[in-house]
Design an enzyme around this catalytic site. Structure first.
Site, PDB file in Angstrom:
ATOM      1  N   GLU A  49       8.257  -7.355  18.237  1.00  0.00           N
ATOM      2  CA  GLU A  49       6.958  -6.846  18.663  1.00  0.00           C
ATOM      3  C   GLU A  49       6.519  -5.717  17.748  1.00  0.00           C
ATOM      4  O   GLU A  49       7.363  -5.004  17.179  1.00  0.00           O
ATOM      5  CB  GLU A  49       7.054  -6.288  20.088  1.00  0.00           C
ATOM      6  CG  GLU A  49       6.652  -7.244  21.161  1.00  0.00           C
ATOM      7  CD  GLU A  49       5.141  -7.395  21.288  1.00  0.00           C
ATOM      8  OE1 GLU A  49       4.403  -7.167  20.314  1.00  0.00           O
ATOM      9  OE2 GLU A  49       4.694  -7.766  22.369  1.00  0.00           O
ATOM     10  N   LYS A  63       6.219   3.375  22.951  1.00  0.00           N
ATOM     11  CA  LYS A  63       5.503   4.455  23.633  1.00  0.00           C
ATOM     12  C   LYS A  63       6.082   4.597  25.040  1.00  0.00           C
ATOM     13  O   LYS A  63       5.495   4.108  26.007  1.00  0.00           O
ATOM     14  CB  LYS A  63       4.014   4.140  23.758  1.00  0.00           C
ATOM     15  CG  LYS A  63       3.191   4.333  22.536  1.00  0.00           C
ATOM     16  CD  LYS A  63       1.716   4.139  22.917  1.00  0.00           C
ATOM     17  CE  LYS A  63       0.820   4.174  21.744  1.00  0.00           C
ATOM     18  NZ  LYS A  63      -0.589   3.956  22.128  1.00  0.00           N
ATOM     19  N   LYS A  94      -0.739 -11.159  17.141  1.00  0.00           N
ATOM     20  CA  LYS A  94      -0.853 -11.113  15.714  1.00  0.00           C
ATOM     21  C   LYS A  94      -0.101  -9.920  15.152  1.00  0.00           C
ATOM     22  O   LYS A  94       0.408  -9.955  14.034  1.00  0.00           O
ATOM     23  CB  LYS A  94      -2.326 -10.990  15.304  1.00  0.00           C
ATOM     24  CG  LYS A  94      -3.187 -12.158  15.688  1.00  0.00           C
ATOM     25  CD  LYS A  94      -4.646 -11.907  15.294  1.00  0.00           C
ATOM     26  CE  LYS A  94      -5.530 -13.020  15.788  1.00  0.00           C
ATOM     27  NZ  LYS A  94      -6.941 -12.733  15.585  1.00  0.00           N
ATOM     28  N   GLY A  95      -0.089  -8.856  15.906  1.00  0.00           N
ATOM     29  CA  GLY A  95       0.412  -7.593  15.393  1.00  0.00           C
ATOM     30  C   GLY A  95       1.835  -7.606  14.888  1.00  0.00           C
ATOM     31  O   GLY A  95       2.172  -6.907  13.942  1.00  0.00           O
ATOM     32  N   VAL A 144      -2.724   3.866  17.809  1.00  0.00           N
ATOM     33  CA  VAL A 144      -2.227   3.731  16.440  1.00  0.00           C
ATOM     34  C   VAL A 144      -2.653   2.414  15.810  1.00  0.00           C
ATOM     35  O   VAL A 144      -2.874   1.420  16.501  1.00  0.00           O
ATOM     36  CB  VAL A 144      -0.689   3.883  16.381  1.00  0.00           C
ATOM     37  CG1 VAL A 144      -0.274   5.312  16.690  1.00  0.00           C
ATOM     38  CG2 VAL A 144       0.011   2.910  17.311  1.00  0.00           C
ATOM     39  N   ASP A 169      -4.178  -3.069  15.170  1.00  0.00           N
ATOM     40  CA  ASP A 169      -5.579  -2.985  14.791  1.00  0.00           C
ATOM     41  C   ASP A 169      -6.406  -2.145  15.752  1.00  0.00           C
ATOM     42  O   ASP A 169      -5.991  -1.853  16.869  1.00  0.00           O
ATOM     43  CB  ASP A 169      -6.175  -4.393  14.732  1.00  0.00           C
ATOM     44  CG  ASP A 169      -6.394  -4.980  16.116  1.00  0.00           C
ATOM     45  OD1 ASP A 169      -7.552  -5.198  16.503  1.00  0.00           O
ATOM     46  OD2 ASP A 169      -5.386  -5.232  16.822  1.00  0.00           O
ATOM     47  N   ASP A 204       4.304  -0.663  25.045  1.00  0.00           N
ATOM     48  CA  ASP A 204       3.755   0.469  25.782  1.00  0.00           C
ATOM     49  C   ASP A 204       3.981   0.307  27.284  1.00  0.00           C
ATOM     50  O   ASP A 204       5.018   0.697  27.775  1.00  0.00           O
ATOM     51  CB  ASP A 204       2.301   0.783  25.406  1.00  0.00           C
ATOM     52  CG  ASP A 204       1.382  -0.425  25.446  1.00  0.00           C
ATOM     53  OD1 ASP A 204       1.600  -1.336  26.256  1.00  0.00           O
ATOM     54  OD2 ASP A 204       0.421  -0.426  24.678  1.00  0.00           O
TER      55      ASP A 204
END
Length: 173
Positions: A97, A129, A41-42, A151, A157, A101
């Site tokens: 994206e 990251k 979702k991000g 974050v 979220d 990370d």
């Protein structure tokens, strides 16, 4: 205990960087059409803003994946929850994206997508990251490299909260 959010990147900084990435993609794909794939979702907030800033023709698709493992660590084994609606055959594809990370899930996902025959496949992320990287993943377009902090905002979220923040913030518990 309630968490607080410290601003890491302001709305203005995020907006300016997305504009710059959109301009770079427009130059790189001049005379072509680019197919953006959002990882839900991000990534949805970032992809929508990015698409508005790309001047070449753009098509969009969405996919949702779940990685197996415990809550804090991805195993890199991916289950596709929502697959793409269109074929990638002979398309210039950019996976969009929110954050990269460890690289485990994304590395696997990119390998799956390469097998679907795109003309080209690149990766664009709002946040990177690198200190958390376990698997080497080539990021072609990066908004910001950030430290290893939790974050939120701009689609990211914490317990399904804070996705709608117009800036990137750090969760402080």
């Amino acid at each position: 205990m309630a968490e607080s959010i410290r601003v890491l990147l302001s709305e203005e900084e995020v907006d300016a960087r997305i504009q710059a990435i959109g301009e770079q993609i427009s130059r790189d794909y001049e005379g072509k059409q680019v197919h953006l794939i959002c990882v839900l979702k991000g990534g949805s907030f970032f992809m929508c803003e990015l698409a508005k800033r790309i001047s070449v023709p753009v098509s969009l698709d969405f996919m949702s994946v779940a990685s197996y493992g415990n809550d804090t660590k991805s195993s890199g084994l991916v289950r596709i929850v929502k697959d793409l609606d269109e074929s990638l055959k002979d398309k210039d594809v950019i996976v969009v994206e929110d954050i990269v990370d460890s690289g485990r899930t994304l590395s696997y996902l990119l390998e799956v997508l390469r097998g679907r025959g795109p003309k080209s496949l690149r990766l664009c992320t709002l946040l990177d990251k690198p200190d958390r990287r376990v698997v080497d993943v080539k990021v072609d377009y990066t908004g910001f490299q950030i430290p290893d902090e939790y974050v939120v905002g701009y689609g990211l979220d914490y317990a399904q909260k804070y996705r709608n923040l117009p800036y990137i913030g750090v969760v402080e518990l």
